[in-house]
Design a protein around this motif. Structure first.
Motif, PDB file in Angstrom:
ATOM      1  N   THR A  20      16.686 -41.034 -77.591  1.00 47.82           N
ATOM      2  CA  THR A  20      17.615 -40.915 -78.720  1.00 47.82           C
ATOM      3  C   THR A  20      16.950 -40.165 -79.862  1.00 47.82           C
ATOM      4  O   THR A  20      15.788 -40.408 -80.189  1.00 47.82           O
ATOM      5  CB  THR A  20      18.054 -42.299 -79.217  1.00 47.82           C
ATOM      6  N   LEU A  49      30.939 -33.415 -84.582  1.00 47.39           N
ATOM      7  CA  LEU A  49      31.496 -34.726 -84.922  1.00 47.39           C
ATOM      8  C   LEU A  49      32.063 -34.649 -86.323  1.00 47.39           C
ATOM      9  O   LEU A  49      31.431 -34.099 -87.219  1.00 47.39           O
ATOM     10  CB  LEU A  49      30.407 -35.795 -84.866  1.00 47.39           C
ATOM     11  N   GLU A  54      33.064 -41.567 -84.600  1.00 44.41           N
ATOM     12  CA  GLU A  54      33.360 -40.689 -83.469  1.00 44.41           C
ATOM     13  C   GLU A  54      32.180 -40.605 -82.517  1.00 44.41           C
ATOM     14  O   GLU A  54      31.025 -40.605 -82.939  1.00 44.41           O
ATOM     15  CB  GLU A  54      33.712 -39.291 -83.995  1.00 44.41           C
ATOM     16  N   GLU A  55      32.499 -40.510 -81.239  1.00 46.83           N
ATOM     17  CA  GLU A  55      31.481 -40.354 -80.204  1.00 46.83           C
ATOM     18  C   GLU A  55      31.982 -39.311 -79.211  1.00 46.83           C
ATOM     19  O   GLU A  55      33.131 -39.321 -78.800  1.00 46.83           O
ATOM     20  CB  GLU A  55      31.247 -41.690 -79.492  1.00 46.83           C
ATOM     21  N   LYS A  56      31.070 -38.391 -78.869  1.00 43.91           N
ATOM     22  CA  LYS A  56      31.421 -37.366 -77.891  1.00 43.91           C
ATOM     23  C   LYS A  56      30.332 -37.258 -76.838  1.00 43.91           C
ATOM     24  O   LYS A  56      29.154 -37.474 -77.136  1.00 43.91           O
ATOM     25  CB  LYS A  56      31.594 -36.010 -78.579  1.00 43.91           C
ATOM     26  N   SER A  57      30.757 -36.904 -75.640  1.00 39.91           N
ATOM     27  CA  SER A  57      29.804 -36.754 -74.543  1.00 39.91           C
ATOM     28  C   SER A  57      30.021 -35.441 -73.822  1.00 39.91           C
ATOM     29  O   SER A  57      31.150 -34.963 -73.703  1.00 39.91           O
ATOM     30  CB  SER A  57      29.964 -37.898 -73.542  1.00 39.91           C
ATOM     31  N   THR A  62      25.214 -37.606 -75.275  1.00 40.66           N
ATOM     32  CA  THR A  62      26.219 -38.292 -76.080  1.00 40.66           C
ATOM     33  C   THR A  62      25.790 -38.261 -77.532  1.00 40.66           C
ATOM     34  O   THR A  62      24.627 -38.534 -77.843  1.00 40.66           O
ATOM     35  CB  THR A  62      26.368 -39.754 -75.635  1.00 40.66           C
ATOM     36  N   LYS A  64      26.927 -39.518 -81.600  1.00 41.18           N
ATOM     37  CA  LYS A  64      27.768 -40.413 -82.389  1.00 41.18           C
ATOM     38  C   LYS A  64      27.586 -40.113 -83.865  1.00 41.18           C
ATOM     39  O   LYS A  64      26.500 -39.741 -84.305  1.00 41.18           O
ATOM     40  CB  LYS A  64      27.364 -41.869 -82.156  1.00 41.18           C
ATOM     41  N   ASP A  66      28.061 -42.243 -87.405  1.00 43.61           N
ATOM     42  CA  ASP A  66      28.319 -43.631 -87.812  1.00 43.61           C
ATOM     43  C   ASP A  66      29.509 -43.719 -88.749  1.00 43.61           C
ATOM     44  O   ASP A  66      29.998 -42.718 -89.286  1.00 43.61           O
ATOM     45  CB  ASP A  66      27.058 -44.275 -88.392  1.00 43.61           C
ATOM     46  N   SER A  72      23.789 -39.689 -87.732  1.00 46.24           N
ATOM     47  CA  SER A  72      24.247 -39.364 -86.389  1.00 46.24           C
ATOM     48  C   SER A  72      23.097 -39.551 -85.417  1.00 46.24           C
ATOM     49  O   SER A  72      21.922 -39.418 -85.786  1.00 46.24           O
ATOM     50  CB  SER A  72      24.750 -37.920 -86.335  1.00 46.24           C
TER      51      SER A  72
END
Lengths: 105, 113
Positions: A20, A49, A54-57, A62, A64, A66, A72
């Motif tokens: 991460t 984003l 919001e979360e995108k993959s 992935t 995000k 907050d 992010s």
């Protein structure tokens, strides 16, 4: 101006491990972008984003944003050598400090 | 198809000799940016154009100038390059606003001898 702080500054992981990367903003983010850059090359857009929460993959990546829209994270699952490079978050034309990722086969 | 084109990809100039880097785009985007990126650092915004409106960052040295004669082209002029100006110079565009997604060119690597 927008200030974006990334952590960690560099990361060395074994292939197959998850990781991460974080990006923290000094101001509320109204649009946050993640880019990848290979040494000596231009930037490649990964994800955008805009909404809090919001979360995108895309494939194994992935991202995000907050709820408060000041932080992010970018998460890579089962890392591969092809994921190696510099990851940059960006907003309003400014970039974060960058995270250098090395993936050891 | 290349959308943001930078020429040349590699440029060598002498200390103090003016140099111009060029950027063109086929996207018809309103905003164009110039960044300086030194080794192991993030890109640093030098200035950007919103259409013909020029916006300089407060800490961009006077040695750096820019021109945008039309929507498609934007130039970076370095009036008197110093050794510290050796870097990768990246051009980017975005459609309407500064917060829109940016499209980057491959960059021009400048060497100062």
């Amino acid at each position: 101006s927008q200030e974006l702080e990334q952590s960690p500054q560099s990361l060395i992981v074994q292939e197959g491990k998850n990781l991460t990367i974080n990006c923290t903003s000094s101001k509320t983010l109204y649009g946050l972008y993640w880019y990848k850059q290979k040494y000596g090359e231009g930037l490649i857009f990964l994800m955008m984003l805009q909404k809090g929460g919001e979360e995108k993959s895309h494939e194994k990546i992935t991202a995000k944003l907050d709820e408060k829209k000041q932080q992010s994270s970018l998460h890579i699952t089962a890392s591969q050598p092809s994921h190696a490079g510099i990851y940059l978050c960006g907003a309003e034309g400014y970039f974060g400090t960058g995270t250098s990722l090395t993936v050891i086969p | 198809d290349a959308m943001v084109i930078q020429n040349p990809r590699y440029q060598v100039t002498q200390f103090g000799k003016p140099v111009t880097l060029s950027c063109s785009q086929t996207l018809n985007h309103n905003v164009m940016y110039w960044y300086q990126q030194k080794s192991s650092q993030a890109p640093k915004l030098l200035f950007h154009y919103y259409d013909k409106d020029f916006n300089n960052e407060a800490d961009t040295p006077d040695n750096f100038q820019s021109r945008r004669p039309n929507t498609s082209f934007c130039f970076l002029d370095i009036r008197s390059p110093g050794l510290g100006d050796a870097a990768m110079y990246l051009c980017a565009t975005s459609r309407d606003r500064r917060g829109d997604e940016q499209y980057f060119g491959p960059g021009t690597r400048l060497t100062v001898t």
